[in-house]
Motif scaffolding. Sequence first.
Motif, mmCIF file in Angstrom:
data_model
loop_
_atom_site.group_PDB
_atom_site.id
_atom_site.type_symbol
_atom_site.label_atom_id
_atom_site.label_comp_id
_atom_site.label_asym_id
_atom_site.label_seq_id
_atom_site.Cartn_x
_atom_site.Cartn_y
_atom_site.Cartn_z
ATOM 1 N N SER A 21 -9.637 88.301 -103.872
ATOM 2 C CA SER A 21 -10.242 89.055 -102.899
ATOM 3 C C SER A 21 -10.260 90.865 -103.409
ATOM 4 O O SER A 21 -8.777 90.878 -104.465
ATOM 5 N N TYR A 22 -11.310 91.015 -103.846
ATOM 6 C CA TYR A 22 -11.199 92.496 -104.562
ATOM 7 C C TYR A 22 -12.018 93.509 -102.967
ATOM 8 O O TYR A 22 -12.916 93.293 -102.492
ATOM 9 N N PRO A 23 -12.144 94.920 -103.312
ATOM 10 C CA PRO A 23 -12.580 96.035 -102.153
ATOM 11 C C PRO A 23 -13.800 96.014 -103.033
ATOM 12 O O PRO A 23 -14.490 96.456 -104.117
ATOM 13 N N VAL A 24 -14.851 96.507 -101.864
ATOM 14 C CA VAL A 24 -16.212 97.054 -101.941
ATOM 15 C C VAL A 24 -16.669 98.510 -100.712
ATOM 16 O O VAL A 24 -15.916 97.845 -100.188
ATOM 17 N N ALA A 25 -16.391 99.695 -101.807
ATOM 18 C CA ALA A 25 -16.801 100.389 -100.609
ATOM 19 C C ALA A 25 -18.444 100.482 -99.877
ATOM 20 O O ALA A 25 -19.001 99.745 -100.289
ATOM 21 N N THR A 26 -18.163 100.936 -99.237
ATOM 22 C CA THR A 26 -19.555 100.748 -97.588
ATOM 23 C C THR A 26 -20.065 101.998 -97.564
ATOM 24 O O THR A 26 -21.330 102.414 -96.940
ATOM 25 N N GLU A 27 -19.097 102.983 -98.132
ATOM 26 C CA GLU A 27 -19.335 104.510 -97.476
ATOM 27 C C GLU A 27 -18.668 105.535 -98.114
ATOM 28 O O GLU A 27 -16.988 104.739 -98.799
ATOM 29 N N CYS A 28 -19.051 106.668 -99.230
ATOM 30 C CA CYS A 28 -18.059 107.456 -100.094
ATOM 31 C C CYS A 28 -18.221 108.650 -99.004
ATOM 32 O O CYS A 28 -18.955 109.053 -98.573
ATOM 33 N N HIS A 29 -16.979 109.558 -99.917
ATOM 34 C CA HIS A 29 -17.844 111.165 -99.613
ATOM 35 C C HIS A 29 -16.413 111.735 -100.848
ATOM 36 O O HIS A 29 -15.760 111.116 -102.367
ATOM 37 N N CYS A 30 -16.875 113.275 -100.698
ATOM 38 C CA CYS A 30 -15.876 114.019 -101.559
ATOM 39 C C CYS A 30 -14.762 114.746 -100.841
ATOM 40 O O CYS A 30 -14.491 114.794 -99.786
ATOM 41 N N GLU A 31 -13.487 113.690 -101.156
ATOM 42 C CA GLU A 31 -12.554 113.462 -100.558
ATOM 43 C C GLU A 31 -11.445 114.629 -101.336
ATOM 44 O O GLU A 31 -11.251 113.612 -102.641
ATOM 45 N N THR A 32 -9.692 114.374 -101.084
ATOM 46 C CA THR A 32 -9.242 114.392 -102.254
ATOM 47 C C THR A 32 -8.731 112.477 -101.797
ATOM 48 O O THR A 32 -8.790 111.817 -101.542
ATOM 49 N N CYS A 33 -7.639 112.341 -103.378
ATOM 50 C CA CYS A 33 -7.420 111.020 -103.725
ATOM 51 C C CYS A 33 -6.420 110.606 -103.350
ATOM 52 O O CYS A 33 -4.761 111.430 -103.175
ATOM 53 N N ASP A 34 -6.285 109.366 -102.344
ATOM 54 C CA ASP A 34 -5.716 108.739 -101.450
ATOM 55 C C ASP A 34 -4.212 108.436 -102.254
ATOM 56 O O ASP A 34 -4.713 107.294 -103.075
ATOM 57 N N THR A 35 -3.047 108.906 -102.593
ATOM 58 C CA THR A 35 -2.458 108.137 -103.497
ATOM 59 C C THR A 35 -1.865 107.156 -102.772
ATOM 60 O O THR A 35 -0.880 105.824 -103.596
ATOM 61 N N ASP A 36 -1.789 106.482 -101.794
ATOM 62 C CA ASP A 36 -1.072 105.443 -101.215
ATOM 63 C C ASP A 36 -2.110 104.071 -101.647
ATOM 64 O O ASP A 36 -1.587 102.705 -101.729
ATOM 65 N N SER A 37 -3.290 104.496 -101.970
ATOM 66 C CA SER A 37 -3.928 103.001 -102.412
ATOM 67 C C SER A 37 -5.111 103.180 -103.677
ATOM 68 O O SER A 37 -5.310 102.072 -103.646
ATOM 69 N N THR A 38 -4.980 104.459 -104.084
ATOM 70 C CA THR A 38 -5.547 104.928 -105.559
ATOM 71 C C THR A 38 -4.447 105.366 -106.538
ATOM 72 O O THR A 38 -4.030 106.474 -106.046
#
Lengths: 131, 121
Positions: free
Chosen positions: A93-110
Motif C-alpha cells: 500500500s502506498y499513498p497517493v495525493a488527491t489535493e495539494c497546497h502550500c502548508e507547513t510540513c506535518d512531522t507526524d506523517s512526513t
Amino acid sequence: MKTVNCYVLLFCWEAICCNCCQLTNITIAVEREECEFCITVNATWCSGYCFTRDPVYKYPPVSSVQQTCTFKEVVYETVKIPGCGDHPESFYSYPVATECHCETCDTDSTDCTVRGLGPSYCSFSQNGSNQ
Amino acid sequence: IMDCYRKYAAVTLTILSVVLHLLHAFPDGEFLMQGCPECKLGENRFFSKPGAPIYQCTGCCFSRAYPTPMRSKKTMLVPKNITSEATCCVAKAFTKITLKDNVKIENHTDCHCSTCYYHKS
C-alpha cells in the motif's frame, strides 16, 4: 470564434504558466527485497512553488511559518508485487495525493527534508535510479 | 469567413509560441512568474526607518512531496510514509544590526532558495 481563441489562450496561459503547488504525475518504485527487483507505479503527487520568507528578527527565535508544497488530501492504493522462487506475490500500500497546497510540513506523517532519494529510487537498479 | 478564422488561429498560435519561448528561456530554480514572485530582497516595512531601510528575503521556491522510498523507510527511527523535499527563500548574505532596546535583527543583502528552518508543524 474570437471568444474561442481567447478562451484557448487563457487556458493555455494558465496551464503552462501556473508553477504553483499542484498535482503532478510521478513514477514510484516499489521494491521486492527478497526477489531483488522493483516494479514501477504511476501516481499523482505534489510539486511546485510556495511563497516563503526569512525572518529578520531571530534573536531569540520566534515562530515564523514557512510553507512547502505538500498534500492536503491523500488516499492509499494497493499494488500487487510479483513473487519469485519460494516467495509468493505480495501486496503493498502506498499513498497517493488527491489535493495539494502550500502548508507547513506535518512531522507526524512526513519526513521533512531538503533532499531525499526521490520517488523512483530502486535499490536494485544499476545506478540505484532516482529522480 | 474561413480565412478570417484561420488568421485568428494563426495569430493565437504565434502569440502562444512566443510566450512558450520566453518562459523556457528562464533558468530553473527561482522562477519569476505571475502569482508567485521570485525569491529576492524586499523592504521590511516594519523595521525600516527613513534613510535606514531593512531588507528581507521573500519569494517563491520549489518543493515537492512523494511516497517515501522503501529504502529510506528502513533507515528511519520512526518510519514516515511521505517525504517532503523543500527549499525556502532565505538570506545568502546579511549584516547584523542592533536596534535600540538591544533588539538584534538581520539586514539581508542576498537571497537564494535553500534549507527551510521554520516549515515544520
